[in-house]
Scaffold this motif. Structure first.
Motif, PDB file in Angstrom:
ATOM      1  N   ASN A 248     -15.002 -44.515 -68.425  1.00  0.00           N
ATOM      2  CA  ASN A 248     -14.950 -43.943 -69.770  1.00  0.00           C
ATOM      3  C   ASN A 248     -16.328 -43.474 -70.221  1.00  0.00           C
ATOM      4  O   ASN A 248     -17.293 -43.470 -69.428  1.00  0.00           O
ATOM      5  CB  ASN A 248     -14.341 -44.946 -70.765  1.00  0.00           C
ATOM      6  N   GLU A 249     -16.442 -43.098 -71.471  1.00  0.00           N
ATOM      7  CA  GLU A 249     -17.704 -42.553 -71.999  1.00  0.00           C
ATOM      8  C   GLU A 249     -18.845 -43.561 -71.928  1.00  0.00           C
ATOM      9  O   GLU A 249     -20.019 -43.186 -71.865  1.00  0.00           O
ATOM     10  CB  GLU A 249     -17.507 -42.108 -73.449  1.00  0.00           C
ATOM     11  N   ASP A 250     -18.512 -44.863 -71.949  1.00  0.00           N
ATOM     12  CA  ASP A 250     -19.536 -45.909 -71.875  1.00  0.00           C
ATOM     13  C   ASP A 250     -19.814 -46.342 -70.448  1.00  0.00           C
ATOM     14  O   ASP A 250     -20.466 -47.362 -70.218  1.00  0.00           O
ATOM     15  CB  ASP A 250     -19.101 -47.117 -72.714  1.00  0.00           C
ATOM     16  N   GLN A 251     -19.289 -45.578 -69.497  1.00  0.00           N
ATOM     17  CA  GLN A 251     -19.458 -45.863 -68.065  1.00  0.00           C
ATOM     18  C   GLN A 251     -18.796 -47.171 -67.638  1.00  0.00           C
ATOM     19  O   GLN A 251     -19.191 -47.796 -66.651  1.00  0.00           O
ATOM     20  CB  GLN A 251     -20.948 -45.867 -67.683  1.00  0.00           C
ATOM     21  N   ASN A 293     -13.816 -39.911 -66.598  1.00  0.00           N
ATOM     22  CA  ASN A 293     -14.651 -39.215 -65.623  1.00  0.00           C
ATOM     23  C   ASN A 293     -14.482 -39.851 -64.247  1.00  0.00           C
ATOM     24  O   ASN A 293     -14.322 -41.068 -64.126  1.00  0.00           O
ATOM     25  CB  ASN A 293     -16.123 -39.275 -66.041  1.00  0.00           C
ATOM     26  N   ILE A 294     -14.542 -39.021 -63.212  1.00  0.00           N
ATOM     27  CA  ILE A 294     -14.355 -39.487 -61.838  1.00  0.00           C
ATOM     28  C   ILE A 294     -15.703 -39.694 -61.158  1.00  0.00           C
ATOM     29  O   ILE A 294     -16.585 -38.838 -61.232  1.00  0.00           O
ATOM     30  CB  ILE A 294     -13.524 -38.465 -61.032  1.00  0.00           C
ATOM     31  N   ILE A 295     -15.846 -40.842 -60.515  1.00  0.00           N
ATOM     32  CA  ILE A 295     -17.024 -41.111 -59.681  1.00  0.00           C
ATOM     33  C   ILE A 295     -16.519 -41.535 -58.305  1.00  0.00           C
ATOM     34  O   ILE A 295     -15.698 -42.461 -58.186  1.00  0.00           O
ATOM     35  CB  ILE A 295     -17.927 -42.206 -60.272  1.00  0.00           C
ATOM     36  N   ILE A 296     -17.000 -40.867 -57.265  1.00  0.00           N
ATOM     37  CA  ILE A 296     -16.605 -41.167 -55.890  1.00  0.00           C
ATOM     38  C   ILE A 296     -17.736 -41.921 -55.194  1.00  0.00           C
ATOM     39  O   ILE A 296     -18.909 -41.558 -55.292  1.00  0.00           O
ATOM     40  CB  ILE A 296     -16.284 -39.876 -55.107  1.00  0.00           C
ATOM     41  N   TYR A 297     -17.342 -42.982 -54.483  1.00  0.00           N
ATOM     42  CA  TYR A 297     -18.296 -43.762 -53.690  1.00  0.00           C
ATOM     43  C   TYR A 297     -17.945 -43.627 -52.217  1.00  0.00           C
ATOM     44  O   TYR A 297     -16.773 -43.615 -51.823  1.00  0.00           O
ATOM     45  CB  TYR A 297     -18.231 -45.242 -54.073  1.00  0.00           C
ATOM     46  N   ARG A 298     -18.984 -43.532 -51.378  1.00  0.00           N
ATOM     47  CA  ARG A 298     -18.792 -43.382 -49.928  1.00  0.00           C
ATOM     48  C   ARG A 298     -19.817 -44.220 -49.178  1.00  0.00           C
ATOM     49  O   ARG A 298     -20.960 -44.387 -49.636  1.00  0.00           O
ATOM     50  CB  ARG A 298     -18.944 -41.911 -49.550  1.00  0.00           C
TER      51      ARG A 298
END
Length: 301
Positions: A248-251, A293-298
């Motif tokens: 969200n907006e607050d991470q 928001n989307i965050i991808i980890y690899r």
């Protein structure tokens, strides 16, 4: 982030086993009754409160006995009205000794407080005698341990199955043949105990550690586990074994899932036993969590 999506395999129906349904029905209503009330409501019960514990909301939420996952999930703590200032903790027999008028009054309060363990009457094919004092406005049934334990098992199973369908869609994608065996073992199945959430399901897929599926994982623990596994944030198209989070907006992480390939994910939507561990498509995840928001980890090469 825009990601190209391909057509994938068939959607299939998912259903808990008869044994799982029976276990859910047996364990669903905790063996202590909780009633959420305002301070002004205390006077209505007078000497009836001599045989209970009346706990302030602040103390209750910090109390180790009542922070248990089974209590939280059944009573749906996160949904309780902010107007609830006290919690009455009672033995199952307490409610049975109240007058019909007082019983109705405290049930009306629970409905107003949006407490869990209140089912629509439609969940019951008929209204057994044991339920009559627990029916409100001919629309709702307030579940308490004593009355629930006296109901026939088939009636409980029927009600719990209908309730479970409110929590999750029992459809999923077929498990791809090339998915690792440790994921196949749990994919498109229900967990046996409450507590496992999206973060623990994702970490299980990452670490192959089955015991993690029984854990309720919090955000900082999740992030530390990604760090330990050498996963880093990337701005790229999806690859197999990527972990996707929605923040969200607050991470604050709102959801996470493990990409098994071809835009299919090993996913769990919540911390109840009614949320299966299942294979779902990227499009479904975006429909449910797309406002974040989307965050991808690899894994770092």
């Amino acid at each position: 982030m825009k990601i190209a999506v391909r057509k994938v395999d068939m959607i299939v129906e998912l259903k808990p086993t008869n044994q799982q349904l029976s276990n859910w029905a047996t364990r669903f209503v905790p063996d202590k009754d909780l009633f959420f009330i305002e301070e002004k409501d205390l006077v209505a019960f007078g000497e009836d409160l001599n045989n209970v514990l009346v706990i302030s909301r602040k103390e209750f939420l910090a109390h180790p006995s009542y922070r248990r996952v089974d209590f939280a999930n059944s009573y749906i703590y996160w949904n309780i009205s902010n107007k609830a200032e006290y919690v009455i903790v009672a033995s199952p027999s307490w409610i049975t000794r109240l007058s019909k008028q007082k019983k109705k009054h405290i049930f009306d309060i629970q409905l107003k407080m949006e407490r869990g363990l209140i089912f629509p009457v439609s969940f019951f094919p008929c209204i057994p005698k044991e339920l009559m004092d627990y029916v409100l406005e001919e629309k709702f049934v307030v579940l308490q341990f004593d009355m629930w334990s006296k109901l026939p098992n088939d009636i409980k199973i029927n009600a719990i199955e209908k309730y479970a369908l409110l929590w999750d869609d029992w459809t999923c994608y077929e498990v791809p043949k090339d998915v690792p065996g440790y994921i196949k073992k749990f994919a498109n199945r229900f967990s046996n105990i409450p507590g496992s959430n999206c973060l623990s399901a994702t970490l299980f897929a990452l670490t192959k550690q089955e015991w993690i599926l029984d854990e309720w994982v919090h955000q900082e623990t999740f992030k530390q586990s990604l760090l330990n596994a050498h996963y880093i944030m990337v701005n790229d198209q999806l690859k197999t074994d990527d972990i996707v989070t929605w923040v969200n907006e607050d991470q604050i992480i709102q959801h996470a899932a493990y990409h098994i390939g071809n835009h299919l994910f090993f996913n769990k939507n919540g911390q109840t036993v009614f949320n299966p561990m299942k294979i779902i498509h990227w499009n479904q995840l975006c429909e449910q969590w797309g406002k974040n928001n989307i965050i991808i980890y690899r894994k770092k090469a």
